[in-house]
Design an enzyme around this catalytic site. Structure first.
Site, PDB file in Angstrom:
ATOM      1  N   GLU A 202       0.653  -1.168   0.009  1.00 18.78           N
ATOM      2  CA  GLU A 202       0.090   0.005  -0.140  1.00 18.78           C
ATOM      3  C   GLU A 202       1.040   1.224  -0.019  1.00 18.78           C
ATOM      4  OE1 GLU A 202      -3.307  -0.114   2.929  1.00 18.78           O
ATOM      5  OE2 GLU A 202      -3.821  -1.912   1.897  1.00 18.78           O
ATOM      6  N   LYS A 335     -15.735  -1.757   2.472  1.00 26.60           N
ATOM      7  CA  LYS A 335     -14.970  -2.299   1.355  1.00 26.60           C
ATOM      8  C   LYS A 335     -16.158  -3.063   0.392  1.00 26.60           C
ATOM      9  CE  LYS A 335     -10.478  -3.464   3.540  1.00 26.60           C
ATOM     10  NZ  LYS A 335      -9.772  -4.780   3.929  1.00 26.60           N
TER      11      LYS A 335
HETATM   12  P1  PGA Z   1      -6.240  -6.001   2.414  1.00 26.37           P
HETATM   13  O1  PGA Z   1      -5.927  -5.288   3.394  1.00 26.37           O
HETATM   14  O2  PGA Z   1      -6.902  -5.404   1.260  1.00 26.37           O
HETATM   15  O3  PGA Z   1      -5.396  -7.108   2.160  1.00 26.37           O
HETATM   16  O4  PGA Z   1      -7.432  -6.913   3.213  1.00 26.37           O
HETATM   17  C1  PGA Z   1      -6.484  -3.906   3.800  1.00 26.37           C
HETATM   18  C2  PGA Z   1      -6.909  -3.904   5.368  1.00 26.37           C
HETATM   19  O5  PGA Z   1      -6.751  -4.867   6.011  1.00 26.37           O
HETATM   20  O6  PGA Z   1      -7.574  -2.962   5.717  1.00 26.37           O
HETATM   21 ZN    ZN Z   2      -8.020  -4.106   7.771  1.00 22.12          ZN
END
Ligand code: PGA
Ligand code: ZN
Length: 441
Positions: A202, A335
């Site tokens: 990220e 998400k």
């Molecule tokens: P992920 O991580 O997209 O790999 O699940 C993002 C998070 O854990 O907030």
């Molecule tokens: Zn997370």
């Protein structure tokens, strides 16, 4: 375009990949694409693209499995968002305007239904929600500075060490602070012998450190090096992502202790850090199945810190409702691809706001250049956004879109900054931080 996560929760909607195939090492999506152009197309072509709720309902019904594993949540979400964009385009609307319209339509149906749960819900967590969900808002960003866990080769046990520029008075000022602090952190790392540190999935730095608190110290040093005040100007958040070191009912944290920790010991540790550092937000401090541990941390820290359920809630209305009923957490990560349609995502967001849970709209570790979530977070007035660091173009695509929205919407979009936390969390936290406290004196 739809994103993909590396540290996924077990209860997430299922992303369909071709698997068992050398092509793209099994990560191809030919089957998912075929599902869109055949079965999904026959089910929705001819329906009214302005009726997002009805189209999403049909998609869910067509798939017929609890986790969208038959057609694939990637196929379904791509379609769901495609419909929203088609409707916008046909009527000459921007994405943010269309999402705002859908959000307002959904509000009329859902808030009524959430009322009874809210009445039953005890008043733990954050209660002052100001304008959340009421109007368009530029979000307070929660920004990855140092990465560990599954996002950076497990160099560190915890996944994200983040900053929240709570004292900035506009999104663009927050953005300038984030970039300054990120660059200063690069210098601090070099000065402290971590020259040549690479970045994680990220965009956060992925230094090899001995302990998790060392990462917090480095972030605090970078905030100070940017001539900002830790706590007042810029607070700290952690994504513990503890599901990924949870085994047989215990938490494996070799940097803390050679024997695995109980939930209570982990909560003690986090409580100690909350007292020593200007920490304002803890994500997935306990594992996705550890309801008792979650309950404990909510009792101990829920009135001081934002406790964000990511793997715990997976943007799922049923799981969030269970959390509200059990009195765990006070915030939820949002998400789109954890649940798989726009309408379900908005329903979870609405349930959160109606019950005093702070929503944080989030990207995945595997992102595309698509900036939809920037439009979505502004359109819904959700208040906070987590899209990684200020590096890597798939991250900057979102931050840049927010700059454009700030410019084009002008006074049509508000900005709460740290006020998003209301009085409970934010004001309690900020005055306490001193370097001596951090050193444990
Ligand atoms: P992920 O991580 O997209 O790999 O699940 C993002 C998070 O854990 O907030
Ligand atoms: Zn997370």
């Amino acid at each position: 375009m739809v994103p993909s996560g590396a540290s996924t929760g077990r209860f997430e909607a299922v992303e369909l990949r071709d698997r068992g195939d050398l092509r793209l090492e099994g990560m191809g999506v030919r089957q998912a694409v075929r599902n869109v152009s055949t079965e999904i197309a026959s089910a929705i072509v001819g329906l009214d693209a302005d009726d997002q709720a009805e189209i999403d309902r049909r998609l869910i019904e067509l798939d017929g499995t609890p986790q969208k594993s038959r057609l694939g949540a990637n196929a379904i979400l791509g379609t769901s968002l495609g419909v929203a964009y088609a409707s916008a385009e046909a009527r000459g609307l921007s994405a943010v305007a269309r999402f705002h319209e859908i959000w307002n339509e959904a509000r009329r149906n859902v808030s009524q239904a959430n009322q009874s749960l809210r009445d039953r819900n005890s008043s733990h967590g954050v209660t002052h929600l100001n304008d959340l969900g009421q109007r368009m808002l530029l979000p307070l960003p929660m920004v990855n500075m140092i990465s560990g866990g599954l996002h950076a080769g497990r160099q560190l046990e915890f996944q994200d060490f983040l900053i929240l520029p709570v004292g900035a008075t506009s999104y663009s000022q927050a953005f300038e602070w984030m970039v300054t602090i990120y660059r200063r952190l690069g210098r601090v790392l070099t000065e402290r012998g971590h020259e040549g540190t690479l970045i994680g999935d990220e965009g956060g730095y992925g230094p090899k450190l001995r302990t998790n608190d060392e990462a917090i110290e480095l972030v605090v040093a970078a905030i100070e090096a940017a001539e900002l005040k830790p706590g007042d100007d810029v607070a700290i958040g952690l994504d513990v992502a503890s599901t990924h070191f949870f085994e047989d009912g215990h938490y494996r944290l070799p940097s803390v202790s050679s024997s695995p920790l109980s939930a209570e010991q982990l909560v003690d540790l986090l409580e100690n850090w909350v007292a020593r550092y200007p920490i304002i937000s803890l994500e997935d401090p306990l594992a996705e199945d550890d309801w008792a541990g979650w309950r404990l941390i909510t009792e101990r820290l829920g009135n001081r810190v934002q406790l964000v359920g990511d793997d715990l809630f997976v943007t799922n209305v049923a799981r969030l409702r269970e959390g509200i009923e059990r009195g765990v957490a006070n915030s939820v990560l949002i998400k789109l691809n954890q649940i798989g349609t726009l309408s379900e995502t908005l329903a979870t967001l609405r349930l959160a706001i109606d019950n005093g849970y702070l929503p944080v709209v989030s990207a995945r570790s595997g992102e595309t250049e698509d900036a939809t979530i920037a439009d979505l977070v502004v359109a819904t007035g959700a208040g906070q956004l987590k899209v990684g660091s200020v590096a890597r173009s798939e991250r900057l695509a979102k931050y840049n879109q927010l700059l454009r929205l700030e410019e084009t919407l002008g006074t049509h979009a508000g900005y709460l900054g740290g006020e998003v936390f209301g009085s409970a969390v934010y004001r309690h936290r900020t005055p306490k931080f001193t370097r001596d406290a951090a050193r444990g004196r």
